[in-house]
Design an enzyme around this catalytic site. Structure first.
Site, PDB file in Angstrom:
ATOM      1  N   ASN A   8       1.588 -14.527   9.004  1.00 24.42           N
ATOM      2  CA  ASN A   8       1.281 -13.198   9.531  1.00 24.42           C
ATOM      3  C   ASN A   8       0.331 -13.389  10.709  1.00 24.42           C
ATOM      4  OD1 ASN A   8       0.646 -10.556  10.013  1.00 24.42           O
ATOM      5  ND2 ASN A   8      -0.120 -10.121   7.952  1.00 24.42           N
ATOM      6  N   ARG A  92       5.946 -12.330   9.338  1.00 23.45           N
ATOM      7  CA  ARG A  92       5.843 -10.884   9.227  1.00 23.45           C
ATOM      8  C   ARG A  92       5.857 -10.318  10.653  1.00 23.45           C
ATOM      9  NH1 ARG A  92       1.146  -7.253   6.350  1.00 23.45           N
ATOM     10  NH2 ARG A  92       2.230  -5.303   6.703  1.00 23.45           N
ATOM     11  N   HIS A 181       5.138  -0.900   5.841  1.00 27.95           N
ATOM     12  CA  HIS A 181       4.970  -1.519   4.511  1.00 27.95           C
ATOM     13  C   HIS A 181       6.320  -1.801   3.858  1.00 27.95           C
ATOM     14  CE1 HIS A 181       0.953   0.869   4.178  1.00 27.95           C
ATOM     15  NE2 HIS A 181       0.660  -0.375   4.533  1.00 27.95           N
ATOM     16  N   ARG A 242      -7.413   6.405   8.210  1.00 29.07           N
ATOM     17  CA  ARG A 242      -6.445   7.262   8.900  1.00 29.07           C
ATOM     18  C   ARG A 242      -6.359   8.635   8.237  1.00 29.07           C
ATOM     19  NH1 ARG A 242      -2.473   2.746   8.273  1.00 29.07           N
ATOM     20  NH2 ARG A 242      -2.873   1.305  10.002  1.00 29.07           N
ATOM     21  N   GLU A 387       3.853  -9.682  -0.538  1.00 24.92           N
ATOM     22  CA  GLU A 387       4.652  -9.705   0.688  1.00 24.92           C
ATOM     23  C   GLU A 387       4.997 -11.132   1.106  1.00 24.92           C
ATOM     24  OE1 GLU A 387       3.174  -6.021   3.254  1.00 24.92           O
ATOM     25  OE2 GLU A 387       1.694  -6.744   1.845  1.00 24.92           O
TER      26      GLU A 387
END
Ligand code: ADP
Length: 405
Positions: A8, A92, A181, A242, A387
C-alpha cells in the site's frame, strides 16, 4: 514456497506485508512500513518473528529506494533466502474509474488506465503508481496485480450510482458514485458467506466497515448494489474527521459567512468534521470516554453515527428485499460493543434483529463471530477485515500463481 507481497503505497509512505501462501496455508511472515519517503528523518519499521525492528535509514530518496532497502532487508534478515521466492506483488490502488470490476495484472495498458483517472484520486493514484513501478523494476518478471478500492462496487446499477445532476457532468467528467473500501467489503462478504455455510451468490448482506473512515454496502448475491461513499470518500456515514452526507448548499453558505474558498470548506469537511468537529478528537475510543464522562457533544456525535448506520441498514434491507446478515468490521466495527449494540437495538423493532450481549462482548481485538441470538431474523456477524490477505488472494487468482500443497 510461494511468497506474495501486499503493498500500500502513499505519497510519502509504503506499507507492506509478505505472506506465505500454499494451498492450505495463508501466513503473514513479515510486515512493516516506510514513512517520510523523500523527506528528512525517514524511518523503516519491520516486524519479523514477533519482534519489531526499527531501522535508521539516513535517506530514502524515493519509493524505488524504499523498495531496494526493503528487498535488501528481506535477504539480510534471512526472511527470504532468495528474492525469487516472491512470486507476485499486489498493490492497493485507490481508483480505476469505471474500467475494472476486478483486480488486474499491471502492465502498460492498466498503468495507463490508472494514470487516466488520477483526477478522481489525486492524492492516492499517483503514489500507488510509483509503488507499482518501483516493484516492477526491482523484481523483473514477477507479476504485479492492481487491487482497486473501487472495483467491488462497480456492479452497482445506474439508478444507485448516478447523481441527479446535469447528465453532461457524468459524460464529461465521470461524476458518479464509486464507493471505497471495496477490498474490505469484498473480503468480509466472502468470509460471511463461509460463516453462514452458503455461497456468496446465495446471500444478501449488509456490510458495515466502521473505522476512522466508514462506509456501508449492500451486497446482493455476491454483487454490490449500493454503497454509502460517493465520488469521493467524503459521502455517507459520520466518520472520524469527515462529515459524511450533508446538504451541499452548506458549502456555499459557509464560504460566504466565513470568507473561505470551496477548497478550504471541502478540506474542513474531510479533515475537521465528524467526531473531530464535535469533540476535537477523531478517535472513537476518546469520544466514547468523553461521552461516559457526560460530554453532550460526544454523546450526540456517537448517536448521529449510529443513526446513520441504521439509516443505511434500513435502506439496503428494503432495496435488496431482505438481508441474511449484517456484518461489522474495521476499528470501531470490530471493537466497539457499544456501537454494535446500539445499532442493533435501534433496528430491532423494525427488522427483528436481536443480539446476544455475551457473544457481542467476546468479539473484540481480532476475534470474530456471530453475535446475534438464534431467533434473530437477521444474523449479525463481526468479521475482522484483512485487506492484505484479500490482495494476496487476488494476486494468486488473477496472476495465476501456482501454489504448493
Ligand atoms: P482506518 O483504517 O480507517 O484508519 P481503523 O479501521 O483502524 O481506521 O479504525 C480506527 C478507529 O477504530 C478509531 O476511531 C479507533 O478509536 C477505533 N477503535 C479501535 N479500537 C476500539 C475500541 N476498542 N473501541 C472503540 N473504538 C475503537
Amino acid at each position: 514456497m510461494s511468497k506474495i507481497m501486499s503493498v500500500n503505497a502513499g505519497s510519502s509512505s509504503l506499507k507492506f506485508q509478505l505472506l506465505e501462501m500454499t494451498k492450505s496455508k495463508e501466513e503473514v511472515i513479515t510486515e512493516g512500513q516506510f514513512e517520510k519517503i523523500g523527506l528528512p528523518d525517514p524511518n523503516f519499521k519491520i516486524k519479523f518473528n514477533g519482534k519489531k525492528e526499527e531501522h535508521v535509514v539516513p535517506q530514502v530518496k524515493d519509493h524505488a529506494d524504499a523498495v531496494a532497502i526493503l528487498l535488501d532487508a528481506l535477504v539480510s534478515m534471512k526472511i527470504v533466502k532468495d528474492l525469487k521466492e516472491i512470486k507476485g506483488v499486489g498493490h492497493r490502488v485507490l481508483h480505476c474509474g469505471e474500467k475494472y470490476n476486478d483486480s488486474v495484472i499491471m502492465d502498460d495498458t492498466s498503468i495507463a488506465v490508472v494514470e487516466s483517472v488520477c483526477d478522481l484520486g489525486p492524492l492516492h493514484n499517483p503514489a500507488n503508481l510509483i509503488g507499482i513501478r518501483a516493484f516492477m523494476k526491482a523484481l523483473p518478471g514477477v507479476v504485479n496485480v492492481g487491487v482497486f478500492d473501487t472495483s467491488f462496487h462497480l456492479t452497482m446499477p445506474d439508478e444507485a450510482y448516478m447523481y441527479a445532476v446535469p447528465y453532461e457532468w457524468y459524460e464529461k467528467y465521470s461524476v458518479r458514485k464509486y464507493g471505497f473500501h471495496g477490498t474490505s467489503h469484498k473480503y468480509i462478504s466472502l468470509e460471511a458467506a463461509k460463516m453462514l455455510g452458503k455461497k456468496s451468490e446465495d446471500v444478501r448482506l449488509i456490510t458495515c466497515h466502521i473505522g476512522n473512515g466508514a462506509s456501508c454496502a449492500a451486497v446482493k448475491y455476491g454483487k454490490v448494489v449500493d454503497t454509502s461513499m460517493g465520488l469521493t470518500p467524503l459521502d455517507g456515514l459520520v466518520m472520524g474527521t469527515r462529515s459524511g452526507t450533508i446538504d451541499p448548499a452548506v458549502i456555499q453558505f459557509i464560504c460566504k459567512h466565513e470568507n473561505l474558498t470551496v477548497e478550504e470548506v471541502t478540506d474542513i469537511l474531510n479533515k475537521k468534521s465528524g467526531f473531530k468537529g464535535f469533540t476535537g478528537n477523531s478517535d472513537a475510543r476518546a469520544v466514547r470516554e468523553m461521552k461516559e464522562q457526560g460530554n453532550y457533544r460526544a454523546d450526540l456525535i456517537l448517536r448521529m453515527q449510529e443513526k446513520k448506520i441504521c439509516d443505511y441498514i434500513g435502506s439496503y434491507y428494503v432495496y435488496m428485499g431482505g438481508a441474511d446478515a449484517i456484518i461489522f468490521t474495521a476499528g470501531i466495527g470490530e471493537n466497539s460493543c457499544e456501537t454494535r449494540e446500539n445499532v442493533c437495538n435501534r433496528i430491532s423493532e423494525a427488522l427483528g434483529v436481536k443480539i446476544d450481549n455475551e457473544l457481542n462482548a467476546k468479539c473484540v481485538r481480532g476475534v470474530g463471530g456471530i453475535i446475534s441470538t438464534p431467533d434473530s431474523k437477521i444474523k449479525v456477524l463481526v468479521i475482522p477485515t484483512n485487506e492484505e490477505l484479500m490482495i494476496a488472494r487476488d494476486v494468486i487468482r488473477v496472476g495465476k500463481v501456482e501454489l504448493e500443497d
